[in-house]
Design an enzyme around this catalytic site. Structure first.
Site, PDB file in Angstrom:
ATOM      1  N   LYS A 111     -37.307  -4.878   4.412  1.00  0.00           N
ATOM      2  CA  LYS A 111     -36.085  -5.628   4.118  1.00  0.00           C
ATOM      3  C   LYS A 111     -35.230  -4.894   3.090  1.00  0.00           C
ATOM      4  CE  LYS A 111     -36.369 -10.283   3.967  1.00  0.00           C
ATOM      5  NZ  LYS A 111     -36.913 -11.570   3.455  1.00  0.00           N
TER       6      LYS A 111
HETATM    7  C1  E4P Z   1     -36.152 -14.771   4.581  1.00  0.00           C
HETATM    8  O1  E4P Z   1     -36.146 -13.638   5.055  1.00  0.00           O
HETATM    9  C2  E4P Z   1     -35.299 -15.154   3.446  1.00  0.00           C
HETATM   10  O2  E4P Z   1     -35.605 -14.398   2.329  1.00  0.00           O
HETATM   11  C3  E4P Z   1     -35.400 -16.649   3.186  1.00  0.00           C
HETATM   12  O3  E4P Z   1     -35.264 -17.330   4.405  1.00  0.00           O
HETATM   13  C4  E4P Z   1     -34.409 -17.155   2.148  1.00  0.00           C
HETATM   14  O4  E4P Z   1     -34.457 -18.548   2.098  1.00  0.00           O
HETATM   15  P1  E4P Z   1     -33.769 -19.413   0.924  1.00  0.00           P
HETATM   16  O5  E4P Z   1     -32.298 -19.263   1.048  1.00  0.00           O
HETATM   17  O6  E4P Z   1     -34.219 -20.815   1.188  1.00  0.00           O
HETATM   18  O7  E4P Z   1     -34.262 -18.835  -0.366  1.00  0.00           O
END
Ligand code: E4P
Length: 286
Positions: A111
């Protein structure tokens, strides 16, 4: 259960939770993690609570152990591992972390944020066959830049539009998922849409209705889905949006990624928050 076309990933940082969800659903296609979720991992919390803050190396080792435990539990959507980055981190620095993390498990996706440096890191990564998941995406323009920066990749790349965080600022976050899917339907299919920041069963059902490629979902929402006997949207399904609609833009996917407007306040804020959560687990000398 009627297994949805949309692949389901667990959005979390605790292997035990993934195991429980797998038992509940009978399958888990993949997993996403991020620095905030890793900081909430029970073992890391216990270490911090007992007054033991980590060195950066220890933090990396803990992260590695977590994803190595999750890796064999999930299907072909893999495990997404997020590099550490703040506003100063260069593409080269992200790439070298990404390469190390990619070697941890056979099914890793790395990521990187949808920032200039993150996109540059992604462009270099795909040339070295490092799979990427471009995170903190809040706009169609950012997704178009991901498409352009990862062109020619042998493996699919993911882009993660963050639905809940757009809802939080009064916009219809699901519109971004819908718009990106529509834009990519004219492309060559090398980028898959991974709906992220999913906060409710409504979000999840709309992902199914849109046939989103993948959705990453917190355990709590997957439990709600299971408790209701795994409902699926029917032809009459209507998504109840509360926020302001986000209009579709006609964009040229063939232009170079540098030409898209990739600035978004929520991306900047998201990078800042992930960096702060990561640092909170470190000792001051780390
Ligand atoms: C996943 O890849 C993301 O980091 C996650 O869904 C973020 O979620 P949030 O906005 O609830 O922190």
């Amino acid at each position: 259960m009627h297994r949805p076309k949309t692949k389901i990933l667990v959005d979390g940082g605790d292997p035990e939770e993934t195991r429980q969800i797998k038992e509940l659903l009978g399958f888990v296609d993949g997993q996403t993690t991020n620095p905030s979720l890793i900081a909430k991992n029970p073992r890391i919390r216990q270490l911090i609570a007992s007054g033991h803050k980590l060195s950066s190396r220890e933090e990396m080792d803990e992260y590695k152990k977590i994803v190595q435990t999750i890796s064999p539990l999930v299907g072909d959507a893999g495990v997404s591992i997020e590099v550490f980055s703040d506003e100063k981190t260069t593409a080269q620095e992200m790439l070298s972390q990404g390469k190390e993390m990619f070697s941890w498990i056979p099914n890793a996706y790395i990521k990187y944020p949808c920032t200039e440096e993150g996109l540059r890191a992604a462009q270099m990564s795909v040339k070295e066959q490092v799979r990427v998941n471009m995170t903190l995406c809040f706009s169609q323009q950012q997704a178009a830049a991901v498409y352009s920066a990862t062109k020619g990749t042998k493996e699919p790349a993911y882009v993660s539009p963050f639905v809940g965080r757009l809802d939080d600022i009064g916009q219809n976050g699901m519109d971004v998922v819908k718009n990106i899917q529509r834009m990519f339907s004219k492309g060559d299919g090398h980028v898959l849409v991974l709906a992220a920041s999913i906060r409710s069963l409504e979000h999840l059902l709309y992902c199914f209705a849109l046939n989103a490629d993948l959705a990453t979902v917190p355990a709590k929402t997957l439990e709600q889905w299971a408790n209701k006997q795994f409902p699926m949207p029917d032809a009459q399904f209507q998504y109840k949006a509360s926020g302001k609609p986000i209009p579709y833009e006609e964009l040229d996917l063939e232009q170079s990624w540098e030409r898209f407007d990739i600035q978004h306040e929520l991306t900047r804020k998201g990078v800042e928050e992930f960096a702060a959560d990561y640092r909170a687990t470190l000792s001051p000398t780390a």
